[in-house]
Scaffold this motif. Structure first.
Motif, PDB file in Angstrom:
ATOM      1  N   GLU A 157      32.420  49.502  40.775  1.00  0.00           N
ATOM      2  CA  GLU A 157      32.141  48.246  41.461  1.00  0.00           C
ATOM      3  C   GLU A 157      32.969  47.148  40.808  1.00  0.00           C
ATOM      4  O   GLU A 157      32.764  46.812  39.633  1.00  0.00           O
ATOM      5  N   TYR A 159      35.360  43.302  41.292  1.00  0.00           N
ATOM      6  CA  TYR A 159      35.052  41.893  41.482  1.00  0.00           C
ATOM      7  C   TYR A 159      34.612  41.581  42.908  1.00  0.00           C
ATOM      8  O   TYR A 159      33.811  40.685  43.153  1.00  0.00           O
ATOM      9  N   SER A 160      35.156  42.325  43.876  1.00  0.00           N
ATOM     10  CA  SER A 160      34.837  41.994  45.267  1.00  0.00           C
ATOM     11  C   SER A 160      34.341  43.176  46.072  1.00  0.00           C
ATOM     12  O   SER A 160      33.746  42.996  47.130  1.00  0.00           O
ATOM     13  N   SER A 161      34.575  44.396  45.607  1.00  0.00           N
ATOM     14  CA  SER A 161      34.184  45.564  46.389  1.00  0.00           C
ATOM     15  C   SER A 161      34.156  46.783  45.485  1.00  0.00           C
ATOM     16  O   SER A 161      34.462  46.713  44.288  1.00  0.00           O
ATOM     17  N   LEU A 244      31.893  38.360  36.643  1.00  0.00           N
ATOM     18  CA  LEU A 244      32.830  38.825  37.657  1.00  0.00           C
ATOM     19  C   LEU A 244      34.180  38.142  37.535  1.00  0.00           C
ATOM     20  O   LEU A 244      34.979  38.152  38.450  1.00  0.00           O
ATOM     21  N   GLN A 246      34.874  34.782  36.725  1.00  0.00           N
ATOM     22  CA  GLN A 246      35.047  33.356  36.963  1.00  0.00           C
ATOM     23  C   GLN A 246      35.363  32.646  35.644  1.00  0.00           C
ATOM     24  O   GLN A 246      34.865  32.996  34.585  1.00  0.00           O
TER      25      GLN A 246
END
Length: 747
Positions: A157, A159-161, A244, A246
Motif C-alpha cells: 500500500e 502513497y496513493s494506491s 504518507l 507530506q
C-alpha cells in the motif's frame, strides 16, 4: 609361450547394428565419486561446479534435524544445494554438495532469499520479479522439496494506491521482522536508489495473524532520517514528513544532490544489531563501492527509526572490501547456533576482470553472541575451498597423457587476476586411480608453462589427432580467436610430448569472433582437420580445411550446419562428437550457453539437418556457459561427460546409456584386408579402397584414433598398447558402405 585359445570364426567380419528402440535411451547421471586431490588435500565436493557471486540462505532440505544450505549464484542464476554433515575434523559441520534438490527450486534470477513468512517452521522463497518480487511458499515434506507460487508480484500500500512492492533488479533487499511484532517486513531502496523504503507488514495489526503478506509503506519520503548518494556520502538528520510523505512545515527534507544519478544503480542491505544496543543497524553495499558501510541506528526499530552515523569499513578488523558491490548474509554455517556473516560481490559478471572468483565467498564466524556479535574472518573461499574452482570459464579435456592406460585431465579457464595482469593457462591432473575408478591428483597449475610464457585468456583445450598418425595432439583456443596446435612427438602409446616452442599457430577460421567455440574434426573424411564452429549466436558453421595440417586454410562451407537457428541462449555452443551408446554411429552432443545438454544424430551426408535424439533433462542443472569434454572414465566402454561452466568448476556426469546389443553376425566378403590376424602387436592394412579406418571395441567404443588409408597401399598400425581381445577394424568412406574386419590381439 603363447596362451592357448579358441577363436571361432576369426575369418568372419562382424555386421553389427543397434537394437532400435522408440526413444534412443541416452542418459547421464551426476556422479561425485571420482576423487580429486589438491596439494595433498582431498576435496569434499570436487564436482560441485564452482561459485562466483554468491547469496546464502539456510533451510531444511532432507529429513534430518539440521539446517542445510542453499547458494544462489548471480552470474549464472543457478541454485546449488548442500546438506549439513558432521565435519571430518570432528568439530562443527561440513557442507556436502547435494545436487538432487536443485531441480526442485523454481526458476529465479537476480537474487534469492529464504525467509519463513508464515511461521510454519519452513523457510519460504523470495526472489526478484518484474520490478518487484515474487514469493514461493515452502510446502516440503519428508525430504521432498516443494515450492508453490503465492505472490507474483508482492503488493504494498503506497502513497496513493496499492502497487507492486518495488525492488530494483540490481538490488538486494532486507526481508525480516524489523519491528519485532511476529510478521516479516521488507526494506528496499526506492526508485531513486538514494533512500530506503520501509514496507511494514500489517498482518498482525489488521488480522492478529503473523502469516500474511500485507505490506504498507509507512516510512514517509526518507525512512530513517538519512539518505545517501554514492559510496560514503551519507546525509543524516533529515526530517522525512508525515506517514504518507507530506512535508512537515519548516522541515529539512531530503532533496536531490547536484550530482544525483538520473537512474537507480544498485544497492544491497543487511539488517542486524551490530553492537548489542538493541537497535538494528544497516550493512550497506553500493554498486560502485569497494567497501561495505555500517549505518548506525539510534532506534527505535519501527517506521520512526533514526540512523545517525556510519562507518566506512566493517568489520573493523579485516573489513569486507571487494573491487565493487559487496553484499552480506547472516546464517549459521559453522553449527554453533549463532549467525555468522558471509560476504560476496553482488555482480552478474567479472567486470574489468577485477574480481578473483576463486575466493569470492568470505566467511566471518561469530565469536561473540547472537545479541552482540563479533565477526572474525576465517576464510575467503567458503565452499570454493572444497571444490574444483578455477575462477571462471572452466573447459575440460580428457586423454591419457602419461601413457599408463587411464584417462588424465586438463582444465582451461578464463583467467586469474594477479597484481599485474589477468592470465590463464592449463591445470593438469594425473589419474592415479584405475580404469574403473578414476582418482585425479593435481600435477601443476601451469601445464607447459603457458601462463608464464604466453599472454592467454579464455583457454579452451581439446585433444585431436590432427596429423592422422594415431597419437593425440593438443589444440588450444585462447584469447577469443587464436588457435595453436601442439603436435605430439611421442610414439604411440607413450606419454605425450608437447613443445610450446614449436606449437603451430593456425589462422583464425573465417567469421570466428570471441565467444565462438571451435571443434576440430575431420568432417569430410579427407584426412585433414576441419572445424565445426559453435557460434555465440547458437548456430554452427562448418569450415573445410582446403590447406594442410601445418598450414590449414579454413573455408566456410555451411553457416547453418545441422539446421540450428539463431538462438544465443539455447542454441549450439560447445560440441562433442562421439559414439555415446556403442552403436558404431557418432552422435553430436551439444552444450548450450543457458545450460542445456542435447544429443543429435550426426548428419550423413553432412549437409543434412541434425535430428534431435534426446534432451538430457535428467542431468539436473549443470550451470551456464557450458563447455563439454568426453572420455571413458569408468571402463564400461561408454564415454562419460565432464562439463565446465562460467563459474569455473566442473561437473562429472557418468554415462548410463543403454548399450547396444550385437544381434547378428554375417560372413565377411572374400579376401581379408588386414594381416597378420591374430597379431602380437603390429598389423598391416591393405584397404580395398581409400577411406578412414577406426579400431573399435565390440561395443563400439573407439580404441585408437582414426586415420586415412589409401587403396592398395599398405599401412601399419601399432596395437601393442591394447589388452588381449577381439576388436573391430572399420573402413569407411563417403558414398560407400562401411566394411568391418574382426581382428584379434593375442600376446
Amino acid at each position: 609361450m603363447k596362451k592357448a585359445f579358441t577363436l571361432i570364426g576369426w575369418l568372419l567380419a562382424v555386421g553389427v547394428y543397434a537394437q532400435q528402440t522408440a526413444t534412443r535411451p541416452f542418459s547421464f547421471q551426476y556422479d561425485q565419486r571420482p576423487a580429486v586431490s589438491l596439494e595433498g588435500r582431498t576435496l569434499l565436493n570436487p564436482w560441485a561446479g564452482g561459485l562466483n557471486a554468491t547469496q546464502y540462505s539456510t533451510m531444511r532440505l532432507n529429513s534430518d534435524d539440521r539446517d542445510d544450505l542453499v547458494v544462489f549464484d548471480r552470474t549464472t542464476d543457478k541454485v546449488s544445494t548442500f546438506v549439513a554433515i558432521d565435519s571430518p575434523t570432528g568439530k562443527g559441520v561440513a557442507w556436502q554438495h547435494a545436487p538432487a534438490y536443485e531441480a526442485n527450486f523454481p526458476v529465479v534470477y537476480n537474487w534469492l532469499l529464504l525467509v519463513d513468512y508464515d511461521g510454519d517452521g519452513r523457510k519460504d522463497l523470495f526472489t526478484h520479479g518484474s520490478g518487484s518480487m515474487r514469493v514461493f511458499r515452502n510446502e516440503s515434506q519428508n525430504g521432498q522439496v516443494v515450492f508453490r507460487s503465492v505472490a507474483d508480484p508482492v503488493m504494498t500500500e503506497g502513497y496513493s494506491s496499492r502497487l507492486p512492492l518495488y525492488v530494483a533488479g540490481t538490488d538486494l533487499p532486507a526481508i525480516l521482522d524489523y519491528d519485532d511484532d511476529g510478521d516479516i517486513d521488507v526494506l528496499t531502496f526506492d526508485p531513486t536508489g538514494d533512500q530506503v523504503a520501509y514496507n511494514q507488514n500489517m498482518s498482525v495489526e489488521r488480522t492478529g495473524r503473523k502469516d500474511g503478506l500485507d505490506f504498507k509503506r509507512t516510512s514517509g519520503v526518507c525512512w530513517g532520517h538519512f539518505k545517501k548518494n554514492f559510496c560514503n556520502d551519507f546525509t543524516f538528520g533529515l526530517e522525512c514528513g508525515g506517514e504518507l510523505g507530506q512535508a512537515v512545515p519548516g522541515a529539512k527534507l531530503a532533496s536531490p544532490s547536484p550530482n544525483a544519478r538520473p537512474l537507480h544503480s544498485g544497492n544491497t542491505l543487511t539488517v542486524l544489531d551490530t553492537d548489542g544496543d538493541g537497535n538494528k543497524d544497516l550493512l550497506f553495499g553500493f554498486v560502485t563501492c569497494s567497501n561495505l558501510a555500517r549505518v548506525r541506528s539510534g532506534g527505535p526499530n519501527t517506521s520512526n527509526a533514526n540512523f545517525t552515523a556510519f562507518d566506512s569499513l566493517f568489520p573493523a578488523r579485516n573489513p569486507i572490501v571487494f573491487p565493487a558491490f559487496p553484499a552480506t548474509f547472516l546464517e549459521d554455517v559453522d553449527g554453533d547456533g549463532k549467525k555468522d556473516l558471509l560476504a560476496s560481490p553482488n555482480m552478474t559478471a567479472n567486470e574489468n576482470q577485477a574480481f578473483d572468483f576463486r575466493a569470492s565467498g568470505w566467511l566471518y564466524t561469530n565469536t561473540g553472541t547472537s545479541q552482540a556479535p563479533t565477526f572474525q574472518l576465517v576464510q575467503k573461499d567458503f565452499l570454493q575451498h572444497d571444490m574444483l574452482d578455477l575462477g571462471e570459464g572452466a573447459a575440460p579435456a580428457l586423454a591419457d597423457l602419461d601413457g599408463d592406460g587411464d584417462v588424465d585431465l586438463l582444465i582451461g579457464y578464463a583467467g586469474a587476476r594477479t597484481a599485474t595482469w589477468y592470465r590463464a593457462g592449463l591445470w593438469q591432473f594425473e589419474n592415479k586411480g584405475t580404469t574403473q575408478a578414476p582418482s585425479f591428483v593435481l600435477v601443476t597449475t601451469d601445464y607447459l608453462g603457458l601462463t608464464a610464457s604466453i599472454a592467454l585468456t579464455n583457454v579452451l583445450p581439446a585433444f585431436v589427432d590432427v596429423d592422422a598418425n594415431g597419437s593425440l595432439d593438443l589444440v588450444l583456443t585462447a584469447n577469443g580467436t587464436e588457435m595453436r596446435v601442439f603436435l605430439n612427438t611421442a610414439p604411440k602409446g607413450a606419454a605425450v610430448q608437447y613443445n610450446a616452442a614449436t606449437a603451430i599457430r593456425w589462422p583464425t577460421p573465417d567469421r570466428m569472433i570471441p565467444g565462438d567455440l571451435p571443434t576440430v574434426t575431420d568432417v569430410d573424411r579427407d584426412g585433414k582437420p576441419d572445424v565445426l564452429l559453435g557460434k555465440s549466436d547458437g548456430t554452427i558453421h562448418y569450415l573445410r580445411n582446403a590447406g594442410t595440417v601445418a598450414s590449414p586454410t579454413f573455408q566456410l562451407q555451411n553457416q547453418s550446419f545441422g539446421g540450428f537457428p539463431l538462438d544465443r541462449f539455447t542454441g549450439a555452443r560447445s560440441l562433442v562428437i562421439a559414439d555415446l551408446n556403442g552403436d558404431q554411429k557418432n552422435e553430436l552432443l551439444v552444450a548450450t550457453n543457458s545450460g542445456q545438454l542435447r544429443v543429435y544424430q550426426f548428419p550423413n551426408p553432412i549437409d543434412q539437418s541434425l535430428v534431435l535424439l534426446d534432451s538430457l533433462t535428467a542431468t539436473g542443472v549443470p550451470g551456464k556457459g557450458l563447455v563439454a569434454g568426453m572420455a571413458d572414465l569408468d571402463g564400461d566402454q561408454l564415454p562419460d561427460l565432464m562439463v565446465g561452466s562460467v563459474t569455473g568448476g566442473l561437473r562429472y556426469l557418468r554415462n548410463t546409456s543403454q548399450k547396444v546389443v550385437i544381434t547378428s553376425v554375417t560372413e565377411e566378403p572374400a579376401g581379408p584386408w588386414v594381416f597378420p590376424n591374430p597379431t602380437e602387436r603390429y598389423m598391416t592394412v591393405r584397404a580395398p579402397h581409400t577411406g578412414r579406418i577406426e579400431l573399435l571395441s565390440l561395443s563400439g567404443q573407439q580404441m585408437l584414433s582414426g586415420q586415412v588409408v589409401q587403396a592398395d597401399t599398405e599401412t601399419t598400425i601399432d596395437l601393442g598398447n591394447l589388452p588381449d581381445g577381439t576388436y573391430l577394424l572399420r573402413l569407411s568412406a563417403d558414398n560407400r558402405p562401411a566394411q568391418v574386419q574382426k581382428v584379434v590381439v593375442w600376446k
